[in-house]
Design a protein around this motif. Structure first.
Motif, PDB file in Angstrom:
ATOM      1  N   ALA A 146       0.844  -1.250   0.135  1.00 15.24           N
ATOM      2  CA  ALA A 146      -0.110   0.206   0.047  1.00 15.24           C
ATOM      3  C   ALA A 146       0.661   1.274  -0.087  1.00 15.24           C
ATOM      4  CB  ALA A 146      -0.756   0.019   1.119  1.00 15.24           C
ATOM      5  N   SER A 147       1.632   1.391   0.752  1.00 19.78           N
ATOM      6  CA  SER A 147       2.605   2.465   0.950  1.00 19.78           C
ATOM      7  C   SER A 147       3.559   2.679  -0.357  1.00 19.78           C
ATOM      8  CB  SER A 147       3.551   2.421   2.338  1.00 19.78           C
ATOM      9  OG  SER A 147       4.137   1.309   2.427  1.00 19.78           O
ATOM     10  N   GLY A 148       4.223   1.481  -0.673  1.00 17.60           N
ATOM     11  CA  GLY A 148       5.080   1.555  -1.859  1.00 17.60           C
ATOM     12  C   GLY A 148       4.445   1.989  -2.902  1.00 17.60           C
ATOM     13  N   VAL A 149       3.177   1.473  -3.248  1.00 16.75           N
ATOM     14  CA  VAL A 149       2.555   1.977  -4.483  1.00 16.75           C
ATOM     15  C   VAL A 149       2.209   3.470  -4.324  1.00 16.75           C
ATOM     16  CG1 VAL A 149       0.320   1.676  -5.973  1.00 16.75           C
ATOM     17  CG2 VAL A 149       1.476  -0.507  -5.080  1.00 16.75           C
ATOM     18  N   THR A 150       1.815   4.014  -3.216  1.00 19.03           N
ATOM     19  CA  THR A 150       1.394   5.232  -3.133  1.00 19.03           C
ATOM     20  C   THR A 150       2.744   6.102  -3.014  1.00 19.03           C
ATOM     21  OG1 THR A 150      -0.288   5.010  -1.332  1.00 19.03           O
ATOM     22  CG2 THR A 150       0.639   6.846  -1.390  1.00 19.03           C
ATOM     23  N   MET A 151       3.701   5.574  -2.608  1.00 17.74           N
ATOM     24  CA  MET A 151       4.822   6.461  -2.866  1.00 17.74           C
ATOM     25  C   MET A 151       5.630   6.535  -4.149  1.00 17.74           C
ATOM     26  SD  MET A 151       6.714   6.401   1.263  1.00 17.74           S
ATOM     27  CE  MET A 151       6.478   4.591   1.313  1.00 17.74           C
ATOM     28  N   ALA A 152       5.318   5.201  -4.630  1.00 15.71           N
ATOM     29  CA  ALA A 152       5.898   4.966  -6.232  1.00 15.71           C
ATOM     30  C   ALA A 152       5.527   6.107  -7.158  1.00 15.71           C
ATOM     31  CB  ALA A 152       5.662   3.584  -6.490  1.00 15.71           C
ATOM     32  N   ILE A 153       4.141   6.197  -7.111  1.00 20.32           N
ATOM     33  CA  ILE A 153       3.466   7.249  -7.855  1.00 20.32           C
ATOM     34  C   ILE A 153       3.855   8.562  -7.631  1.00 20.32           C
ATOM     35  CG2 ILE A 153       1.020   8.092  -8.605  1.00 20.32           C
ATOM     36  CD1 ILE A 153      -0.232   5.727  -7.982  1.00 20.32           C
ATOM     37  N   LEU A 313      13.180   7.926 -11.386  1.00 17.69           N
ATOM     38  CA  LEU A 313      12.946   6.482 -11.965  1.00 17.69           C
ATOM     39  C   LEU A 313      13.411   5.380 -11.020  1.00 17.69           C
ATOM     40  CD1 LEU A 313      12.873   6.692 -15.673  1.00 17.69           C
ATOM     41  CD2 LEU A 313      11.082   6.568 -14.477  1.00 17.69           C
ATOM     42  N   SER A 314      14.537   5.454 -10.424  1.00 19.86           N
ATOM     43  CA  SER A 314      14.953   4.611  -9.649  1.00 19.86           C
ATOM     44  C   SER A 314      14.375   4.496  -8.247  1.00 19.86           C
ATOM     45  CB  SER A 314      16.562   4.970  -9.268  1.00 19.86           C
ATOM     46  OG  SER A 314      16.842   6.007  -8.819  1.00 19.86           O
ATOM     47  N   ASN A 315      13.939   5.765  -7.661  1.00 20.90           N
ATOM     48  CA  ASN A 315      13.126   6.030  -6.495  1.00 20.90           C
ATOM     49  C   ASN A 315      11.820   5.232  -6.578  1.00 20.90           C
ATOM     50  OD1 ASN A 315      11.946   6.971  -4.168  1.00 20.90           O
ATOM     51  ND2 ASN A 315      11.783   9.072  -4.940  1.00 20.90           N
ATOM     52  N   THR A 316      11.171   5.559  -7.832  1.00 22.66           N
ATOM     53  CA  THR A 316       9.760   5.031  -7.963  1.00 22.66           C
ATOM     54  C   THR A 316       9.891   3.356  -8.173  1.00 22.66           C
ATOM     55  OG1 THR A 316       9.058   6.847  -9.025  1.00 22.66           O
ATOM     56  CG2 THR A 316       7.716   4.868  -9.619  1.00 22.66           C
ATOM     57  N   ILE A 317      10.868   2.948  -8.990  1.00 18.51           N
ATOM     58  CA  ILE A 317      10.849   1.342  -9.056  1.00 18.51           C
ATOM     59  C   ILE A 317      11.178   0.774  -7.908  1.00 18.51           C
ATOM     60  CG2 ILE A 317      12.281  -0.470 -10.304  1.00 18.51           C
ATOM     61  CD1 ILE A 317      12.604   1.593 -12.732  1.00 18.51           C
ATOM     62  N   THR A 318      12.165   1.180  -6.983  1.00 19.86           N
ATOM     63  CA  THR A 318      12.347   0.875  -5.756  1.00 19.86           C
ATOM     64  C   THR A 318      11.273   0.765  -4.941  1.00 19.86           C
ATOM     65  OG1 THR A 318      14.749   1.611  -5.720  1.00 19.86           O
ATOM     66  CG2 THR A 318      13.972   1.085  -3.626  1.00 19.86           C
ATOM     67  N   LEU A 320       8.133   0.288  -5.661  1.00 25.70           N
ATOM     68  CA  LEU A 320       7.345  -0.788  -6.322  1.00 25.70           C
ATOM     69  C   LEU A 320       7.849  -2.019  -5.924  1.00 25.70           C
ATOM     70  CD1 LEU A 320       6.496   0.642  -9.616  1.00 25.70           C
ATOM     71  CD2 LEU A 320       4.845   0.475  -7.648  1.00 25.70           C
ATOM     72  N   VAL A 321       9.142  -2.484  -5.675  1.00 24.21           N
ATOM     73  CA  VAL A 321       9.777  -3.595  -5.569  1.00 24.21           C
ATOM     74  C   VAL A 321      10.000  -3.849  -4.083  1.00 24.21           C
ATOM     75  CG1 VAL A 321      11.927  -4.982  -5.813  1.00 24.21           C
ATOM     76  CG2 VAL A 321      11.173  -3.746  -7.645  1.00 24.21           C
ATOM     77  N   VAL A 322      10.265  -3.001  -3.487  1.00 26.55           N
ATOM     78  CA  VAL A 322      10.497  -3.072  -1.992  1.00 26.55           C
ATOM     79  C   VAL A 322       9.308  -3.244  -0.984  1.00 26.55           C
ATOM     80  CG1 VAL A 322      11.438  -1.900   0.227  1.00 26.55           C
ATOM     81  CG2 VAL A 322      12.980  -1.753  -1.723  1.00 26.55           C
ATOM     82  N   GLY A 323       8.219  -2.723  -1.599  1.00 23.48           N
ATOM     83  CA  GLY A 323       6.820  -2.668  -0.824  1.00 23.48           C
ATOM     84  C   GLY A 323       6.381  -4.202  -0.734  1.00 23.48           C
ATOM     85  N   PRO A 324       6.277  -4.836  -1.879  1.00 23.36           N
ATOM     86  CA  PRO A 324       5.842  -6.317  -1.975  1.00 23.36           C
ATOM     87  C   PRO A 324       6.879  -7.238  -1.275  1.00 23.36           C
ATOM     88  CG  PRO A 324       5.393  -5.100  -4.155  1.00 23.36           C
ATOM     89  CD  PRO A 324       6.126  -4.259  -3.245  1.00 23.36           C
ATOM     90  N   THR A 392      13.915   2.979  -0.797  1.00 25.95           N
ATOM     91  CA  THR A 392      13.631   1.996   0.393  1.00 25.95           C
ATOM     92  C   THR A 392      13.381   2.481   1.741  1.00 25.95           C
ATOM     93  OG1 THR A 392      15.274   0.725  -0.623  1.00 25.95           O
ATOM     94  CG2 THR A 392      15.155   0.295   1.550  1.00 25.95           C
ATOM     95  N   ILE A 393      13.826   3.535   2.038  1.00 25.65           N
ATOM     96  CA  ILE A 393      13.715   4.116   3.464  1.00 25.65           C
ATOM     97  C   ILE A 393      12.118   4.517   3.805  1.00 25.65           C
ATOM     98  CG2 ILE A 393      14.011   6.062   4.930  1.00 25.65           C
ATOM     99  CD1 ILE A 393      16.881   6.091   3.795  1.00 25.65           C
ATOM    100  N   PHE A 394      11.495   5.246   2.700  1.00 26.84           N
ATOM    101  CA  PHE A 394      10.121   5.792   2.838  1.00 26.84           C
ATOM    102  C   PHE A 394       9.231   4.708   2.797  1.00 26.84           C
ATOM    103  CE2 PHE A 394      12.143   9.990   3.086  1.00 26.84           C
ATOM    104  CZ  PHE A 394      11.331  10.588   4.082  1.00 26.84           C
ATOM    105  N   THR A 395       9.575   3.605   2.192  1.00 29.57           N
ATOM    106  CA  THR A 395       8.585   2.386   1.719  1.00 29.57           C
ATOM    107  C   THR A 395       8.559   1.521   2.930  1.00 29.57           C
ATOM    108  OG1 THR A 395       9.150   2.459  -0.498  1.00 29.57           O
ATOM    109  CG2 THR A 395       8.170   0.445   0.388  1.00 29.57           C
TER     110      THR A 395
END
Length: 481
Positions: A146-153, A313-318, A320-324, A392-395
């Motif tokens: 939830a937080s990963g997708v939110t912060m990825a966007i 982009l690296s922030n966003t992709i991270t 999306l990956v780190v959250g799950p 990674t930190i904020f996710t």
């Protein structure tokens, strides 16, 4: 009440546009060269303006979090609409009324620009928190996703705005039309967040409801039959194959209780260093690029835009990956009234390990700046490394905070812990600004590696301290988060 999956889909659809428009302050490197030329700003004054936006996210973070706990995320989305419209709108107006050929810098213009960017920063935190906690509180069992997708966007926001800037506000062979671009941001962010305030809502899901979203009707019936005794666990370990542990935990700690926890301060120290140094780089990426020679004929503005996109982009992709990944390796516990916690899947590793990994990555990234960078093209390592660590930190941070101190005051507690970058970001940013100014010739733009070599030597040592602190937290909270 909508089903668990329906609520997830609704939140993603209604909140995506709002989050995509929330990170306008992170496009500062795109127009910082224009501000230097147009307002005759020195490096410390330019740093002060961007810092006003960056640290403007933090002074009222605890109050914003508490407002979300009490009234819901819609109230903060409405505040974002007002703050973004005022901040970006007045910033553009200040550019409009200032002549291109002013003889000397204006102190009053500098102060107004600082205030306006602070308002935009405050709008960022209200937008960010409204989206983050709408997702986290609706989907507590999958807080990483939830937080990963939110912060990825949210992390894609600088890319979104930079593409708009280069496509619609930059003529071929000319510079960015800064005034009209910032005016556009004022209108778009105001309208999008106003619509978000109308649509945003959260639901209160009990443990049984969360579990029933993933179990069949028979399991749901078995759970409901066990709720008669408040001392009886709501979960049958054998039936659902979950891990059950009894731990002392207080859900409704007061502010004093939180501040008396020395591990809260240790987590804050790690964030002061990691987030503060990352946001220093995000604010000054354009200045770092301009200090270095280029191995090609690419203009500095294009090179800066490329690095901003790489970082974003690296922030966003991270995220999306780190959250799950965090949800799989470190499933969130559900806390029951009798002090029992349960995990619906096997707990493999602490979420704090992700913070340790981010600290280690920053040590390596900053070391690269000391030893490996020779041209603008080499800065990509810094951009990518910073984006991965920051994402990674904020996710993982919301999961750590809720896992240790409970979910009921997550907004307040997360807001308090984010005061850490309020300290760290100006410390590292002014270190960069004054080191750069000390090596500038005749008050001009600093050129060469000496502009930031001392800064990155300090950040290497600091990141190593953060790594040590995170390892201590990892050992302390083992089995909890």
């Amino acid at each position: 009440m909508p089903s668990y999956s329906e609520q997830w889909l609704t939140d993603r659809m209604t909140g995506g546009g709002r989050r995509l428009c929330a990170g306008g302050i992170f496009t500062f490197p795109l127009f910082s060269p224009f501000l230097v030329e147009h307002f005759k700003l020195t490096a410390p004054r330019l740093t002060t303006i961007v810092l006003a936006g960056m640290i403007g996210q933090y002074p009222f973070a605890a109050f914003v979090g508490k407002a979300i706990d009490l009234y819901g995320p819609w109230s903060c989305s409405l505040a974002s609409s007002v703050l973004f419209s005022l901040g970006f709108g007045l910033f553009a107006h200040e550019i409009y009324k200032t002549l291109d050929d002013i003889a000397a810098p204006s102190k009053s213009s500098f102060e107004r620009l600082t205030l306006y960017y602070f308002l935009a920063g405050l709008g960022t935190v209200t937008s960010y928190f409204s989206s983050l906690f709408a997702a986290s509180k609706n989907f507590p069992e999958y807080i990483g996703i939830a937080s990963g997708v939110t912060m990825a966007i949210f992390g894609l926001s600088p890319v979104f705005f930079s593409l708009i800037a280069s496509t619609f506000f930059t003529d071929e062979g000319s510079e960015l039309d800064v005034m009209h671009f910032i005016t556009f941001m004022a209108i778009l962010t105001g309208v999008v967040h106003l619509i978000g305030a109308i649509n945003l809502q959260t639901t209160s899901l009990t443990t049984a409801e969360i579990v029933s979203g993933h179990e069949d009707a028979e399991d749901e019936e078995n759970i409901s039959e066990q709720t008669a005794d408040e001392r009886t666990s709501l979960i049958t370990p054998k039936k659902l194959n979950v891990q059950v542990t009894v731990v002392p935990i207080e859900h409704n700690q007061s502010l004093i209780d939180i501040l008396n926890d020395r591990y809260f301060w240790l987590l804050g120290l790690a964030l002061i260093i990691c987030v503060g140094s990352c946001e220093m780089i995000m604010s000054n990426l354009g200045s770092i690029v301009m200090t270095l020679p280029s191995s090609s004929s690419v203009p500095s503005s294009v090179a800066t835009a490329t690095q901003v996109r790489l970082l974003s982009l690296s922030n966003t992709i991270t995220r999306l990956v780190v959250g799950p990944l965090a949800d799989f390796a470190s499933p969130m516990a559900s806390f029951l009234p009798n002090g029992t916690i349960h995990y619906t899947r096997k707990h493999h590793i602490s979420r704090v390990a992700f913070l340790s990994g981010a600290s280690m990555l920053l040590v390596l990234t900053y070391t690269w700046m000391e030893l490996g960078v020779r041209s603008r093209e080499d800065v990509w390592v810094l951009s990518v490394g910073t984006g991965i660590a920051y994402g990674t930190i904020f996710t993982t941070l919301p999961g750590v905070v809720s896992g240790v101190w409970g979910l009921s005051n997550l907004g307040r507690n997360f807001g308090i812990i984010t005061y850490a970058p309020f300290i760290g970001t100006p410390l590292f940013s002014y270190l960069f600004a004054f080191v750069s100014a000390a090596h500038a010739s005749d008050g001009g733009v600093c050129k060469g590696e000496q502009c930031w070599r001392l800064t990155f030597a300090v950040t290497i040592i600091s990141a190593a301290v953060s790594l040590f602190a995170s390892v201590l937290l990892w050992r302390k909270w083992k089995g909890r988060v």
